[in-house]
Motif scaffolding. Structure first.
Motif, PDB file in Angstrom:
ATOM      1  N   PHE A   1     -56.334 -14.529 -63.703  1.00 29.95           N
ATOM      2  CA  PHE A   1     -55.311 -13.680 -63.102  1.00 29.95           C
ATOM      3  C   PHE A   1     -53.917 -14.122 -63.541  1.00 29.95           C
ATOM      4  O   PHE A   1     -53.085 -13.311 -63.946  1.00 29.95           O
ATOM      5  N   ARG A   2     -53.642 -15.416 -63.472  1.00 29.17           N
ATOM      6  CA  ARG A   2     -52.323 -15.919 -63.875  1.00 29.17           C
ATOM      7  C   ARG A   2     -52.085 -15.714 -65.366  1.00 29.17           C
ATOM      8  O   ARG A   2     -50.980 -15.362 -65.772  1.00 29.17           O
TER       9      ARG A   2
ATOM     10  N   SER B   1     -46.550  -9.690 -67.729  1.00 34.34           N
ATOM     11  CA  SER B   1     -45.584  -8.830 -67.031  1.00 34.34           C
ATOM     12  C   SER B   1     -44.556  -9.602 -66.210  1.00 34.34           C
ATOM     13  O   SER B   1     -43.439  -9.131 -66.049  1.00 34.34           O
ATOM     14  N   ILE B   2     -44.905 -10.784 -65.706  1.00 34.14           N
ATOM     15  CA  ILE B   2     -43.932 -11.487 -64.863  1.00 34.14           C
ATOM     16  C   ILE B   2     -43.542 -12.868 -65.396  1.00 34.14           C
ATOM     17  O   ILE B   2     -42.813 -13.611 -64.733  1.00 34.14           O
ATOM     18  N   GLY B   3     -44.033 -13.216 -66.573  1.00 36.26           N
ATOM     19  CA  GLY B   3     -43.648 -14.480 -67.193  1.00 36.26           C
ATOM     20  C   GLY B   3     -44.076 -15.684 -66.362  1.00 36.26           C
ATOM     21  O   GLY B   3     -45.106 -15.675 -65.697  1.00 36.26           O
TER      22      GLY B   3
ATOM     23  N   SER C   1     -48.383 -17.709 -58.095  1.00 32.97           N
ATOM     24  CA  SER C   1     -49.515 -16.960 -57.541  1.00 32.97           C
ATOM     25  C   SER C   1     -50.644 -17.939 -57.260  1.00 32.97           C
ATOM     26  O   SER C   1     -51.090 -18.665 -58.143  1.00 32.97           O
ATOM     27  N   ARG C   2     -51.113 -17.917 -56.040  1.00 38.67           N
ATOM     28  CA  ARG C   2     -52.256 -18.754 -55.670  1.00 38.67           C
ATOM     29  C   ARG C   2     -53.492 -17.881 -55.459  1.00 38.67           C
ATOM     30  O   ARG C   2     -54.186 -17.986 -54.452  1.00 38.67           O
ATOM     31  N   ALA C   3     -53.753 -17.006 -56.429  1.00 41.70           N
ATOM     32  CA  ALA C   3     -54.940 -16.154 -56.384  1.00 41.70           C
ATOM     33  C   ALA C   3     -56.176 -17.057 -56.412  1.00 41.70           C
ATOM     34  O   ALA C   3     -56.269 -17.960 -57.247  1.00 41.70           O
TER      35      ALA C   3
ATOM     36  N   ALA D   1     -59.020 -13.098 -53.563  1.00 47.08           N
ATOM     37  CA  ALA D   1     -57.696 -12.953 -52.964  1.00 47.08           C
ATOM     38  C   ALA D   1     -56.665 -12.829 -54.077  1.00 47.08           C
ATOM     39  O   ALA D   1     -56.727 -13.546 -55.073  1.00 47.08           O
ATOM     40  N   MET D   2     -55.725 -11.929 -53.858  1.00 45.02           N
ATOM     41  CA  MET D   2     -54.696 -11.659 -54.866  1.00 45.02           C
ATOM     42  C   MET D   2     -53.363 -11.433 -54.175  1.00 45.02           C
ATOM     43  O   MET D   2     -53.320 -11.215 -52.962  1.00 45.02           O
ATOM     44  N   PRO D   3     -52.271 -11.468 -54.938  1.00 40.24           N
ATOM     45  CA  PRO D   3     -50.961 -11.211 -54.339  1.00 40.24           C
ATOM     46  C   PRO D   3     -50.891  -9.828 -53.692  1.00 40.24           C
ATOM     47  O   PRO D   3     -51.692  -8.939 -53.978  1.00 40.24           O
TER      48      PRO D   3
END
Length: 187
Positions: free
Chosen positions: A108-109, A115-117, A123-125, A137-139
């Motif tokens: 995911f990261r 897109s978000i660099g 993000s702690r997905a 779990a996702m943002p």
């Protein structure tokens, strides 16, 4: 790894969606809407959709109920994965996992970096398996939910996805009645 034939028929799954937010309601929950739309468009069924405050024990209580329900093989959780003082989704979920799916957060990261660099490091997905239930779990951003579903979760919930997917890991074994009493002649 689950290996089904590439020509296996699609198997719709019942999927529960939980939004974690202190500010949203189901009426303005765009992230939950995104996940619901994507999973139904893919041919799966929405089994239940709830929204809870960003509280470890509220999150854990709802997800624990779904883990115990043999009719819910997949749980999607959106929100509460950042670093603010209220973000507690990973802390709520990690103790529930029988196995952690480390690759989910890593991938995911990696994908969100485009897109978000470097902001993706915040993000702690997380994902894991608990009682043969996949929990991802996702943002809480709709774009993050779309990315997670389109690039990771959706393909992994399609039994035709090669070389492997999670569908066989999620199958519930039919409950069989105890036969020892009938064999012994006891009523």
């Amino acid at each position: 790894m689950a290996h089904a034939s590439a020509d296996a028929p699609f198997q719709p799954l019942d999927i529960a969606v939980l939004t974690v937010s202190d500010t949203r309601s189901l009426d303005n929950d765009q992230s939950g809407d995104t996940l619901q739309q994507r999973l139904t468009d893919a041919g799966h069924n929405l089994s239940e959709r709830l929204l809870v405050r960003d509280d470890i024990y509220e999150i854990r209580a709802v997800v624990s109920q779904w883990i115990a329900n043999h009719d819910v093989p997949v749980v999607l959780v959106t929100g509460g994965t950042g670093f603010s003082s209220r973000d507690s989704t990973p802390e709520a979920l990690l103790p529930l996992f029988d196995k952690t799916v480390e690759g989910y957060g890593e991938l995911f990261r990696h994908l969100s970096f485009a897109s978000i660099g470097t902001s993706t490091i915040q993000s702690r997905a997380v994902a894991g398996l608990a009682n043969h239930t996949l929990i991802c779990a996702m943002p809480g951003a709709p774009r993050a939910c779309a990315l997670a579903w389109d690039e990771i979760i959706g393909p992994q919930l399609d039994i035709r996805h090669r070389p492997c997917n999670f569908v066989d890991q999620l199958r519930r074994q039919p409950r069989t009645p105890c036969t020892s009493r009938s064999l012994s002649g006891a009523a």
